[in-house]
Design a protein around this motif. Structure first.
Motif, mmCIF file in Angstrom:
data_model
loop_
_atom_site.group_PDB
_atom_site.id
_atom_site.type_symbol
_atom_site.label_atom_id
_atom_site.label_comp_id
_atom_site.label_asym_id
_atom_site.label_seq_id
_atom_site.Cartn_x
_atom_site.Cartn_y
_atom_site.Cartn_z
ATOM 1 N N GLU A 1 -10.942 17.772 -12.395
ATOM 2 C CA GLU A 1 -9.804 18.234 -11.604
ATOM 3 C C GLU A 1 -10.275 19.041 -10.395
ATOM 4 O O GLU A 1 -9.727 18.919 -9.300
ATOM 5 C CB GLU A 1 -8.867 19.086 -12.467
ATOM 6 C CG GLU A 1 -7.602 19.526 -11.768
ATOM 7 C CD GLU A 1 -6.614 18.397 -11.499
ATOM 8 O OE1 GLU A 1 -5.710 18.595 -10.681
ATOM 9 O OE2 GLU A 1 -6.765 17.319 -12.106
ATOM 10 N N ASN B 1 0.319 12.262 -0.299
ATOM 11 C CA ASN B 1 -0.305 11.065 -0.857
ATOM 12 C C ASN B 1 -1.796 11.161 -1.143
ATOM 13 O O ASN B 1 -2.319 10.355 -1.913
ATOM 14 C CB ASN B 1 -0.065 9.876 0.078
ATOM 15 C CG ASN B 1 1.394 9.491 0.133
ATOM 16 O OD1 ASN B 1 2.062 9.442 -0.892
ATOM 17 N ND2 ASN B 1 1.901 9.223 1.325
ATOM 18 N N TYR C 1 -3.706 13.189 -2.852
ATOM 19 C CA TYR C 1 -4.057 13.420 -4.255
ATOM 20 C C TYR C 1 -3.897 12.136 -5.057
ATOM 21 O O TYR C 1 -4.752 11.768 -5.858
ATOM 22 C CB TYR C 1 -3.185 14.528 -4.837
ATOM 23 C CG TYR C 1 -3.559 14.943 -6.237
ATOM 24 C CD1 TYR C 1 -4.439 15.995 -6.461
ATOM 25 C CD2 TYR C 1 -3.039 14.280 -7.352
ATOM 26 C CE1 TYR C 1 -4.794 16.376 -7.753
ATOM 27 C CE2 TYR C 1 -3.384 14.646 -8.637
ATOM 28 C CZ TYR C 1 -4.258 15.696 -8.834
ATOM 29 O OH TYR C 1 -4.611 16.064 -10.110
ATOM 30 N N ASP C 2 -2.796 11.437 -4.809
ATOM 31 C CA ASP C 2 -2.522 10.191 -5.519
ATOM 32 C C ASP C 2 -3.564 9.131 -5.180
ATOM 33 O O ASP C 2 -4.044 8.407 -6.056
ATOM 34 C CB ASP C 2 -1.116 9.702 -5.147
ATOM 35 C CG ASP C 2 -0.595 8.663 -6.129
ATOM 36 O OD1 ASP C 2 -0.758 8.868 -7.342
ATOM 37 O OD2 ASP C 2 -0.051 7.650 -5.668
ATOM 38 N N ILE C 3 -3.917 9.039 -3.898
ATOM 39 C CA ILE C 3 -4.921 8.063 -3.471
ATOM 40 C C ILE C 3 -6.251 8.318 -4.173
ATOM 41 O O ILE C 3 -6.874 7.398 -4.716
ATOM 42 C CB ILE C 3 -5.125 8.110 -1.945
ATOM 43 C CG1 ILE C 3 -3.870 7.592 -1.221
ATOM 44 C CG2 ILE C 3 -6.347 7.288 -1.523
ATOM 45 C CD1 ILE C 3 -3.882 7.842 0.277
ATOM 46 N N SER D 1 -6.863 10.268 -6.915
ATOM 47 C CA SER D 1 -6.812 10.285 -8.381
ATOM 48 C C SER D 1 -6.738 8.880 -8.967
ATOM 49 O O SER D 1 -7.164 8.655 -10.099
ATOM 50 C CB SER D 1 -5.618 11.111 -8.869
ATOM 51 O OG SER D 1 -4.396 10.527 -8.462
ATOM 52 N N LYS D 2 -6.214 7.919 -8.203
ATOM 53 C CA LYS D 2 -6.107 6.546 -8.693
ATOM 54 C C LYS D 2 -7.272 5.669 -8.245
ATOM 55 O O LYS D 2 -7.320 4.476 -8.556
ATOM 56 C CB LYS D 2 -4.785 5.929 -8.213
ATOM 57 C CG LYS D 2 -3.573 6.475 -8.955
ATOM 58 C CD LYS D 2 -2.305 5.823 -8.477
ATOM 59 C CE LYS D 2 -1.127 6.155 -9.395
ATOM 60 N NZ LYS D 2 -0.921 7.587 -9.598
ATOM 61 N N SER D 3 -8.207 6.238 -7.521
ATOM 62 C CA SER D 3 -9.326 5.449 -7.016
ATOM 63 C C SER D 3 -10.431 5.355 -8.072
ATOM 64 O O SER D 3 -10.532 6.186 -8.962
ATOM 65 C CB SER D 3 -9.900 6.061 -5.745
ATOM 66 O OG SER D 3 -10.525 7.290 -6.039
ATOM 67 N N TYR D 4 -11.266 4.361 -7.926
ATOM 68 C CA TYR D 4 -12.334 4.141 -8.891
ATOM 69 C C TYR D 4 -13.423 5.209 -8.826
ATOM 70 O O TYR D 4 -14.235 5.347 -9.718
ATOM 71 C CB TYR D 4 -12.977 2.777 -8.653
ATOM 72 C CG TYR D 4 -13.869 2.720 -7.453
ATOM 73 C CD1 TYR D 4 -15.235 2.990 -7.551
ATOM 74 C CD2 TYR D 4 -13.350 2.413 -6.193
ATOM 75 C CE1 TYR D 4 -16.046 2.947 -6.418
ATOM 76 C CE2 TYR D 4 -14.158 2.368 -5.082
ATOM 77 C CZ TYR D 4 -15.503 2.636 -5.213
ATOM 78 O OH TYR D 4 -16.303 2.600 -4.100
ATOM 79 N N GLN E 1 -13.972 11.253 -15.979
ATOM 80 C CA GLN E 1 -12.863 11.859 -16.687
ATOM 81 C C GLN E 1 -13.352 12.284 -18.067
ATOM 82 O O GLN E 1 -14.092 11.569 -18.711
ATOM 83 C CB GLN E 1 -11.693 10.864 -16.810
ATOM 84 C CG GLN E 1 -11.206 10.329 -15.485
ATOM 85 C CD GLN E 1 -10.569 11.391 -14.619
ATOM 86 O OE1 GLN E 1 -10.197 12.442 -15.103
ATOM 87 N NE2 GLN E 1 -10.454 11.136 -13.329
#
Length: 197
Positions: free
Chosen positions: A85, A181, A183-185, A187-190, A196
């Motif tokens: 995080e 956007n 954070y979303d970009i 956090s969803k990226s490879y 994690q």
């Protein structure tokens, strides 16, 4: 603006910011302390109270941007050191620092001779060193094999830096939209894959 419109420290900062703006608009070779004084609305002698010469001004600009960048990255890590995080927050902070200050991006990566060491040796550029050090601690904590560290760091930093570059190249950048956007970009990226925990 007259000389008396500034406090002593404010004038120095104002000249640094104006210098960045002028360099990005006109190029570094055309900048002079006399032109800077005129642009700030102060006497031609005023810059010499803060900078010995043009090179001194350029060094001050570099330090000004670097210190602000390090502060933003460090703040993003507060209470989240060595966590995915925290790394994600720092990636968002990296992108948004330049979305809000595109003139800093142009000066830093077009004007400064930066050298990055992706191994465990210290890098010369403090923000990259902070980023790399954060990643090294996290990779060690979550037991990622040492031989993968360099590739993961390069991949991660390339993604974040590239996103910042794309953001500032976008016409009519909407800062609020990027804030919503980014954070979303990320956090969803490879690029966080395998980190994690």
């Amino acid at each position: 603006m007259s000389v008396t419109s500034y406090h002593h420290g404010d004038l120095r900062t104002a000249m640094i910011e104006k210098g960045i703006e002028m360099i990005n608009e006109q190029g570094i070779n055309t900048l002079s302390l006399r032109q800077l004084a005129a642009a700030c609305g102060v006497s031609h002698a005023a810059p010499y109270s803060h900078f010995a010469n043009k090179d001194d001004l350029l060094s001050a600009i570099q330090k000004h941007i670097t210190d602000k960048f390090v502060s933003v990255l460090s703040e993003a890590l507060t209470g989240l050191n060595d966590t995915p995080e925290g790394l994600l927050n720092m990636g968002c902070a990296y992108v948004m620092f330049f979305v809000r200050n595109p003139q800093y991006f142009h000066f830093t990566f077009n004007r400064m001779n930066l050298l990055i060491d992706f191994d465990e040796n210290p890098s010369e550029y403090e923000p990259f060193e902070l980023y790399k050090d954060t990643m090294l601690h996290l990779l060690e904590k979550i037991n990622i094999a040492n031989e993968l560290w360099r590739k993961i760091i390069i991949t991660h930093l390339s993604f974040v830096h590239g996103l910042a570059s794309i953001a500032i190249m976008t016409s009519n950048v909407n800062i609020e939209e990027w804030e919503e956007n980014v954070y979303d970009i990320l956090s969803k990226s490879y690029f966080l894959g395998g980190m994690q925990c």
